[in-house]
Design a protein around this motif. Structure first.
Motif, PDB file in Angstrom:
ATOM      1  N   ALA A  45       0.745  -1.151  -0.021  1.00  0.00           N
ATOM      2  CA  ALA A  45       0.045  -0.097   0.140  1.00  0.00           C
ATOM      3  C   ALA A  45       0.814   1.152  -0.046  1.00  0.00           C
ATOM      4  O   ALA A  45       0.488   2.238  -0.708  1.00  0.00           O
ATOM      5  CB  ALA A  45      -0.743   0.081   1.104  1.00  0.00           C
ATOM      6  N   LEU A  46       2.009   1.173   0.588  1.00  0.00           N
ATOM      7  CA  LEU A  46       2.878   2.374   0.792  1.00  0.00           C
ATOM      8  C   LEU A  46       3.483   2.875  -0.546  1.00  0.00           C
ATOM      9  O   LEU A  46       3.380   3.836  -1.062  1.00  0.00           O
ATOM     10  CB  LEU A  46       4.069   2.116   1.949  1.00  0.00           C
ATOM     11  N   MET A  47       3.967   1.365  -1.138  1.00  0.00           N
ATOM     12  CA  MET A  47       4.579   1.493  -2.311  1.00  0.00           C
ATOM     13  C   MET A  47       3.638   1.986  -3.356  1.00  0.00           C
ATOM     14  O   MET A  47       3.699   2.983  -4.428  1.00  0.00           O
ATOM     15  CB  MET A  47       5.339   0.428  -2.758  1.00  0.00           C
ATOM     16  N   ARG A  50       3.170   5.938  -3.275  1.00  0.00           N
ATOM     17  CA  ARG A  50       4.463   6.445  -3.729  1.00  0.00           C
ATOM     18  C   ARG A  50       4.357   6.500  -5.136  1.00  0.00           C
ATOM     19  O   ARG A  50       4.854   7.370  -5.857  1.00  0.00           O
ATOM     20  CB  ARG A  50       5.608   5.883  -3.275  1.00  0.00           C
ATOM     21  N   VAL A  51       4.101   5.328  -5.886  1.00  0.00           N
ATOM     22  CA  VAL A  51       4.111   5.068  -7.391  1.00  0.00           C
ATOM     23  C   VAL A  51       3.112   6.116  -8.015  1.00  0.00           C
ATOM     24  O   VAL A  51       3.463   6.758  -9.134  1.00  0.00           O
ATOM     25  CB  VAL A  51       4.027   3.882  -7.801  1.00  0.00           C
ATOM     26  N   LEU A  52       1.772   6.090  -7.430  1.00  0.00           N
ATOM     27  CA  LEU A  52       0.942   6.658  -8.157  1.00  0.00           C
ATOM     28  C   LEU A  52       0.763   8.180  -7.931  1.00  0.00           C
ATOM     29  O   LEU A  52       0.471   9.148  -8.922  1.00  0.00           O
ATOM     30  CB  LEU A  52      -0.606   6.198  -7.640  1.00  0.00           C
ATOM     31  N   GLU A  53       1.504   8.706  -7.087  1.00  0.00           N
ATOM     32  CA  GLU A  53       1.637  10.085  -6.903  1.00  0.00           C
ATOM     33  C   GLU A  53       2.708  10.896  -7.898  1.00  0.00           C
ATOM     34  O   GLU A  53       2.535  11.763  -7.862  1.00  0.00           O
ATOM     35  CB  GLU A  53       2.064  10.504  -5.443  1.00  0.00           C
ATOM     36  N   LYS A  54       3.552   9.746  -8.321  1.00  0.00           N
ATOM     37  CA  LYS A  54       4.626  10.696  -9.133  1.00  0.00           C
ATOM     38  C   LYS A  54       4.314  10.323 -10.511  1.00  0.00           C
ATOM     39  O   LYS A  54       4.396   8.986 -10.990  1.00  0.00           O
ATOM     40  CB  LYS A  54       5.942   9.964  -8.758  1.00  0.00           C
TER      41      LYS A  54
END
Length: 81
Positions: A45-47, A50-54
């Motif tokens: 969930a954390l990754m 992070r991936v979807l925000e960038k």
């Protein structure tokens, strides 16, 4: 089936309650497995966030996936039946 094959080697042969010992070891194994899977889920969930925000990372991943599909298509095209 796994418990019946793996766990008996950790139970003392002179134990007065081997069934109870087997159940305790099985419960410990299941709890540890649950804990590890919860950690995997939290990390995923954390990754994901992070991936979807960038957008740059998403663009890179989209290109990598597209390239892999093109390569698979080429391999399929040149493979013999």
């Amino acid at each position: 089936m796994f418990f019946l094959a793996f766990l008996p080697q950790f139970i003392a042969s002179e134990s007065s309650t081997p069934t109870q010992d087997m159940l305790v070891l099985s419960a410990i194994f299941m709890l540890l497995t649950l804990f590890i899977f919860m950690l995997y889920g939290a990390f995923a969930a954390l990754m994901r966030r992070r991936v979807l925000e960038k957008p740059r990372v998403m663009r890179f991943m989209n290109r990598i996936f597209a390239l892999s599909f093109v390569c698979l298509g080429i391999k399929l095209l040149i493979s013999s039946r």
